[in-house]
Design a protein around this motif. Structure first.
Motif, PDB file in Angstrom:
ATOM      1  N   GLY A 193      58.598 126.162  53.366  1.00  0.00           N
ATOM      2  CA  GLY A 193      57.991 125.752  53.955  1.00  0.00           C
ATOM      3  C   GLY A 193      56.139 125.844  53.789  1.00  0.00           C
ATOM      4  O   GLY A 193      55.959 125.211  54.532  1.00  0.00           O
ATOM      5  N   ARG A 194      56.146 126.146  52.488  1.00  0.00           N
ATOM      6  CA  ARG A 194      54.443 125.978  52.317  1.00  0.00           C
ATOM      7  C   ARG A 194      54.890 125.150  50.890  1.00  0.00           C
ATOM      8  O   ARG A 194      53.730 124.411  50.783  1.00  0.00           O
ATOM      9  CB  ARG A 194      54.259 127.684  51.151  1.00  0.00           C
ATOM     10  CG  ARG A 194      54.304 128.578  53.006  1.00  0.00           C
ATOM     11  CD  ARG A 194      54.817 130.071  51.946  1.00  0.00           C
ATOM     12  NE  ARG A 194      53.544 130.554  51.340  1.00  0.00           N
ATOM     13  CZ  ARG A 194      53.048 132.439  50.953  1.00  0.00           C
ATOM     14  NH1 ARG A 194      54.257 132.536  50.770  1.00  0.00           N
ATOM     15  NH2 ARG A 194      52.222 132.875  51.054  1.00  0.00           N
ATOM     16  N   VAL A 211      51.337 139.685  39.569  1.00  0.00           N
ATOM     17  CA  VAL A 211      52.436 140.553  41.094  1.00  0.00           C
ATOM     18  C   VAL A 211      52.437 139.544  41.547  1.00  0.00           C
ATOM     19  O   VAL A 211      51.272 139.441  42.420  1.00  0.00           O
ATOM     20  CB  VAL A 211      51.642 142.134  41.418  1.00  0.00           C
ATOM     21  CG1 VAL A 211      52.169 142.288  42.121  1.00  0.00           C
ATOM     22  CG2 VAL A 211      51.867 142.246  40.042  1.00  0.00           C
ATOM     23  N   ILE A 212      53.684 139.464  42.390  1.00  0.00           N
ATOM     24  CA  ILE A 212      53.988 138.287  44.006  1.00  0.00           C
ATOM     25  C   ILE A 212      53.303 139.492  45.291  1.00  0.00           C
ATOM     26  O   ILE A 212      54.327 140.329  45.124  1.00  0.00           O
ATOM     27  CB  ILE A 212      55.073 137.507  43.460  1.00  0.00           C
ATOM     28  CG1 ILE A 212      55.206 137.039  42.927  1.00  0.00           C
ATOM     29  CG2 ILE A 212      54.868 137.259  45.366  1.00  0.00           C
ATOM     30  CD1 ILE A 212      56.310 135.583  42.741  1.00  0.00           C
ATOM     31  N   THR A 213      52.671 139.544  45.352  1.00  0.00           N
ATOM     32  CA  THR A 213      52.378 140.298  47.074  1.00  0.00           C
ATOM     33  C   THR A 213      52.936 139.010  48.471  1.00  0.00           C
ATOM     34  O   THR A 213      54.033 139.296  48.499  1.00  0.00           O
ATOM     35  CB  THR A 213      51.331 141.323  47.164  1.00  0.00           C
ATOM     36  OG1 THR A 213      51.175 141.172  45.788  1.00  0.00           O
ATOM     37  CG2 THR A 213      51.928 141.869  48.523  1.00  0.00           C
ATOM     38  N   THR A 214      51.650 138.550  48.568  1.00  0.00           N
ATOM     39  CA  THR A 214      51.571 137.486  49.911  1.00  0.00           C
ATOM     40  C   THR A 214      52.624 135.890  49.175  1.00  0.00           C
ATOM     41  O   THR A 214      52.803 134.945  49.223  1.00  0.00           O
ATOM     42  CB  THR A 214      51.019 137.549  50.386  1.00  0.00           C
ATOM     43  OG1 THR A 214      49.557 136.958  49.848  1.00  0.00           O
ATOM     44  CG2 THR A 214      50.351 138.691  50.970  1.00  0.00           C
ATOM     45  N   GLY A 215      52.168 135.736  48.271  1.00  0.00           N
ATOM     46  CA  GLY A 215      52.658 134.605  47.429  1.00  0.00           C
ATOM     47  C   GLY A 215      51.448 133.590  47.599  1.00  0.00           C
ATOM     48  O   GLY A 215      51.359 132.445  46.905  1.00  0.00           O
ATOM     49  N   ALA A 216      50.136 134.375  47.970  1.00  0.00           N
ATOM     50  CA  ALA A 216      48.987 133.423  48.709  1.00  0.00           C
ATOM     51  C   ALA A 216      48.397 132.165  48.065  1.00  0.00           C
ATOM     52  O   ALA A 216      47.906 131.517  47.326  1.00  0.00           O
ATOM     53  CB  ALA A 216      47.915 134.083  49.788  1.00  0.00           C
ATOM     54  N   THR A 217      47.913 133.672  46.016  1.00  0.00           N
ATOM     55  CA  THR A 217      47.023 132.953  44.949  1.00  0.00           C
ATOM     56  C   THR A 217      48.672 131.929  44.951  1.00  0.00           C
ATOM     57  O   THR A 217      47.924 130.731  44.086  1.00  0.00           O
ATOM     58  CB  THR A 217      47.040 134.179  44.269  1.00  0.00           C
ATOM     59  OG1 THR A 217      45.876 135.253  44.615  1.00  0.00           O
ATOM     60  CG2 THR A 217      46.428 133.525  43.654  1.00  0.00           C
TER      61      THR A 217
END
Ligand SMILES: [Zn+2]
Length: 228
Positions: free
Chosen positions: A57-58, A197-203
């Protein structure tokens, strides 16, 4: 004490990055015990896993994979910390070789046209002196027989609207944005976007949106670590 410890590492680099025990000549970077104890991400299906689901969805992602789980305390954190803040760039090559070999063996990463790193802001690059993804990306590209392209996706920060705000607001954090310097180059290509590192994936999401401005391309993601 820290200084003495750093000096010790400088002269005796043959110790395990994670547990600090001495390495035998056949061991590189980390000891055999730690190597077997690394929290590997066990997702064999690159098109259907928790990582790729988090982008649902992103942005459309073709395949997503990470090498290790990243936890608050633990081996992955110590390795990434050493790679990012201690100048230990050999760790990136070590991961790139190992992970790249696994991805090659899977047979699903044979058609990658470019490996693109999430860029650092130029100011950060200047203070750190290197992008922590460089050695990882180069080693990964070598394993997957593809091209590492670190200069097309760039990072800038915009502060234009902030000058009109009240004085105290000018000190608020600058908004970081990504740009591609050449939209043609990514057209009809399969891009493997990499990060530490993937955290929220926002970047990664912001980078994908920029890459998707090129026509008809496919994006996959590979990171050293993943925060569940
Ligand atoms: Zn160890």
């Amino acid at each position: 004490m820290r200084f003495i410890k750093d000096l010790f590492y400088l002269f005796f680099p043959n110790i395990c990055v994670t547990c600090e025990s001495s390495l035998v000549p056949s061991e590189k970077m980390i000891c055999t015990h730690c190597r077997h104890d690394l929290p590997m991400v066990p997702y064999p299906d690159f098109k259907n896993n928790k990582i790729i689901a988090s982008f649902s969805g992103r942005v459309p992602i073709n395949m997503a994979t990470s090498f290790l789980f990243y936890r608050k305390e633990g081996k992955t954190k110590r390795l990434i910390h050493s790679l990012k803040y201690k100048g230990n760039q050999k760790i990136g090559a070590f991961f790139g070789d190992w992970f790249g070999f696994q991805l090659k063996q899977s047979g699903q990463f044979n058609n990658i046209d470019y490996i693109i790193p999430v860029p650092l802001h130029p100011k950060k690059l200047k203070t750190r002196g290197y992008n922590q993804l460089t050695t990882f990306g180069i080693a990964l590209a070598k394993q997957l027989n593809t091209t590492y392209k670190p200069t097309v996706l760039i990072r800038t920060s915009s502060a234009t609207t902030q000058t009109f705000k009240q004085r105290f607001e000018r000190f608020s954090k600058l908004k970081t944005t990504f740009h591609i310097t050449d939209t043609e180059i990514f057209s009809n290509k399969h891009i493997l976007l990499i990060d530490d590192v993937i955290t929220t994936g926002a970047t990664l999401e912001a980078c994908c949106k920029e890459i998707l401005k090129s026509e008809n391309n496919t994006i996959s993601i590979a990171t050293i670590a993943y925060t569940e």
